[in-house]
Design a protein around this motif. Structure first.
Motif, mmCIF file in Angstrom:
data_model
loop_
_atom_site.group_PDB
_atom_site.id
_atom_site.type_symbol
_atom_site.label_atom_id
_atom_site.label_comp_id
_atom_site.label_asym_id
_atom_site.label_seq_id
_atom_site.Cartn_x
_atom_site.Cartn_y
_atom_site.Cartn_z
ATOM 1 N N GLY A 25 41.057 50.644 36.218
ATOM 2 C CA GLY A 25 41.049 49.384 36.964
ATOM 3 C C GLY A 25 42.072 49.412 38.096
ATOM 4 O O GLY A 25 41.758 49.073 39.236
ATOM 5 N N GLY A 80 40.963 49.633 41.937
ATOM 6 C CA GLY A 80 41.314 48.402 42.636
ATOM 7 C C GLY A 80 42.436 48.559 43.639
ATOM 8 O O GLY A 80 42.487 47.843 44.629
ATOM 9 N N GLY A 137 46.129 42.548 45.318
ATOM 10 C CA GLY A 137 44.963 41.925 44.700
ATOM 11 C C GLY A 137 45.036 40.420 44.890
ATOM 12 O O GLY A 137 46.080 39.881 45.292
ATOM 13 N N ASP A 138 43.936 39.744 44.615
ATOM 14 C CA ASP A 138 43.910 38.302 44.898
ATOM 15 C C ASP A 138 44.881 37.516 43.995
ATOM 16 O O ASP A 138 45.251 36.393 44.327
ATOM 17 C CB ASP A 138 42.486 37.731 44.841
ATOM 18 N N ASP A 139 45.331 38.129 42.904
ATOM 19 C CA ASP A 139 46.297 37.419 42.046
ATOM 20 C C ASP A 139 47.693 37.360 42.689
ATOM 21 O O ASP A 139 48.580 36.681 42.190
ATOM 22 C CB ASP A 139 46.384 38.086 40.665
ATOM 23 N N ALA A 161 36.903 43.495 47.222
ATOM 24 C CA ALA A 161 37.433 43.094 45.920
ATOM 25 C C ALA A 161 36.714 43.832 44.799
ATOM 26 O O ALA A 161 35.553 43.574 44.513
ATOM 27 C CB ALA A 161 37.286 41.591 45.752
ATOM 28 N N LYS A 162 37.410 44.784 44.211
ATOM 29 C CA LYS A 162 36.840 45.476 43.064
ATOM 30 C C LYS A 162 37.478 44.886 41.824
ATOM 31 O O LYS A 162 38.624 45.194 41.512
ATOM 32 C CB LYS A 162 37.169 46.967 43.131
ATOM 33 N N ARG A 163 36.764 43.994 41.211
ATOM 34 C CA ARG A 163 37.322 43.383 40.011
ATOM 35 C C ARG A 163 36.764 44.153 38.823
ATOM 36 O O ARG A 163 35.612 43.977 38.445
ATOM 37 C CB ARG A 163 36.938 41.907 39.967
ATOM 38 N N MET A 206 36.161 44.948 35.199
ATOM 39 C CA MET A 206 36.249 44.286 33.894
ATOM 40 C C MET A 206 36.676 45.292 32.832
ATOM 41 O O MET A 206 36.356 46.477 32.909
ATOM 42 C CB MET A 206 34.880 43.706 33.510
ATOM 43 N N SER A 261 37.323 40.173 30.125
ATOM 44 C CA SER A 261 38.448 39.896 31.018
ATOM 45 C C SER A 261 38.672 41.096 31.932
ATOM 46 O O SER A 261 38.208 42.195 31.659
ATOM 47 C CB SER A 261 39.731 39.661 30.233
ATOM 48 N N LYS A 262 39.428 40.836 32.973
ATOM 49 C CA LYS A 262 39.835 41.878 33.901
ATOM 50 C C LYS A 262 40.516 43.001 33.114
ATOM 51 O O LYS A 262 41.250 42.722 32.155
ATOM 52 C CB LYS A 262 40.820 41.251 34.894
ATOM 53 N N SER A 276 43.083 45.296 31.774
ATOM 54 C CA SER A 276 44.531 45.093 31.785
ATOM 55 C C SER A 276 45.159 45.744 30.564
ATOM 56 O O SER A 276 44.677 45.580 29.447
ATOM 57 C CB SER A 276 44.822 43.589 31.789
#
Ligand code: TRP
Length: 339
Positions: free
Chosen positions: A17, A21, A144-146, A182-184, A186, A192-193, A195
């Motif tokens: 991820g 990302g 990232g967008d977060d 945006a490569k989200r 999962m 969920s993303k 992580s």
């Protein structure tokens, strides 16, 4: 050439991820920008953490980045705590940052709930991030967008500092986010993303066996119970991953065989595993080589810190002067002893 700064926490595992990302993008950006990349260990101690593994996690993160293609000949790669100017600038920026802004940050509100007594470092986390970026007067920050809210605060802090101390200049450039496709990604739970803290990852440096062990039980299209049920690839996380690791012909074949109920999910996963293993093999080989030479990795990070310090020291000299501090007679010797 515009300057880029970005940071990544020493989570201990670079997973696919992070790689898809962020890290792949870092590698590409080296071609067109002056890039400064930082393993942000000071950010990693804002909550309870394991001090016994912090150093190793930091070195492992550097190994993952180097193995992925971050090139110390072209970019600066260093560890945040090796450049004390980050903490120094953070303190100074703290003095102009409104607490109300920090309390509004969604990440803070989220994480604060996990503490009975919230550490001040958690609140001030975005100020340290602002210091990271402004210390190098970076123009662009791939995030990232977060992290866009934190970056917006960085711009506000820069504006405020410039207004008070910039003498009419935009002395700190207001850094802009560099948002790429945006490569989200999962996680393997399909919920969920991806992580590390959720345990739903595939490590970038996992062995072929580990990759298969993790993919085999991964969640697919929930409506597909047996091989004879036709599936909907668009609803399947495994299909989504195929698009990053398998050639277009295979992706098309996978979709067809899923819809037509010709392949079971396990067949589809086996093909994905093989392609993923092949894609990651050269990265893993480079990482194993670097792991066998921790001294070489530390040397690269030492050189990176020295290069970062040359810029950071120059910024701090100006910042101290503009903020009106008495110059220390020993400043010059203090800077040069680390070169
Ligand atoms: N807060 C970022 C994250 O969790 C990491 C980070 C720290 C960072 N300092 C930075 C990112 C400066 C970009 C620029 O992902």
């Amino acid at each position: 050439m515009p300057r880029i700064f970005s940071g990544i926490q020493p989570s201990g595992e670079l997973h696919i991820g992070n790689w898809l990302g962020a890290v792949q993008n870092w590698v590409t950006l080296q071609e067109s920008y002056e890039c400064i990349y930082c393993v942000v260990d000071l950010h990693a101690v804002t909550g309870k953490y394991d001090q016994a593994t912090l150093a190793e996690r930091t070195r492992e993160m550097a190994i993952g980045l180097l193995a992925s293609g971050v090139d110390p000949e072209r970019a600066v790669l260093f560890v945040q705590s090796h450049v004390p100017e980050h903490s120094e600038l953070q303190w100074l920026l703290n003095t102009i940052t409104p607490i109300g802004e920090l309390e509004r940050m969604t990440q803070f509100k989220d994480k604060a709930q996990r503490f009975e007594s919230v550490p001040a470092g958690l609140l001030n986390y975005p100020v340290l991030m602002a210091a990271d970026i402004l210390l190098y007067r970076a123009d662009l920050v791939p995030v990232g967008d977060d992290q866009t809210q934190h970056l917006e605060l960085t711009r506000e802090i820069a504006r405020k500092w410039n207004a008070e101390f910039g003498g009419g200049e935009e002395w700190f450039p207001e850094p802009k986010p560099l948002l790429t496709e945006a490569k989200r990604i999962m996680g393997l739970d399909g919920q969920s993303k991806m992580s590390k803290s959720l345990g739903n990852t595939i490590g970038l440096l996992d062995s072929p066996e580990e990759i298969w062990q993790k993919l085999r039980p991964a969640v697919t299209d929930p409506a597909r119970v047996t091989k004879r049920d036709p599936g909907t690839p668009e609803l399947c996380n495994i299909y989504h991953l195929h698009r990053y690791f398998s050639p277009p012909e295979t992706v098309a074949l996978v979709a067809e065989n899923c819809r037509g109920a010709r392949w079971g999910c396990l067949d589809c996963k086996r093909v994905l595993a093989d392609n993923m293993i092949a894609t990651l093999a050269p990265i893993r080989a480079r990482a194993l080589e670097l792991r066998a030479q921790p001294g070489r990795v530390d040397q690269i990070l030492g050189d990176g810190a020295a290069a970062a310090r040359r810029i950071a020291g120059e910024t701090m000299r100006e910042v101290r002067e503009r903020m009106g501090f008495l110059e220390a007679a020993t400043h010059d010797s203090r800077l040069t002893t680390h070169d």
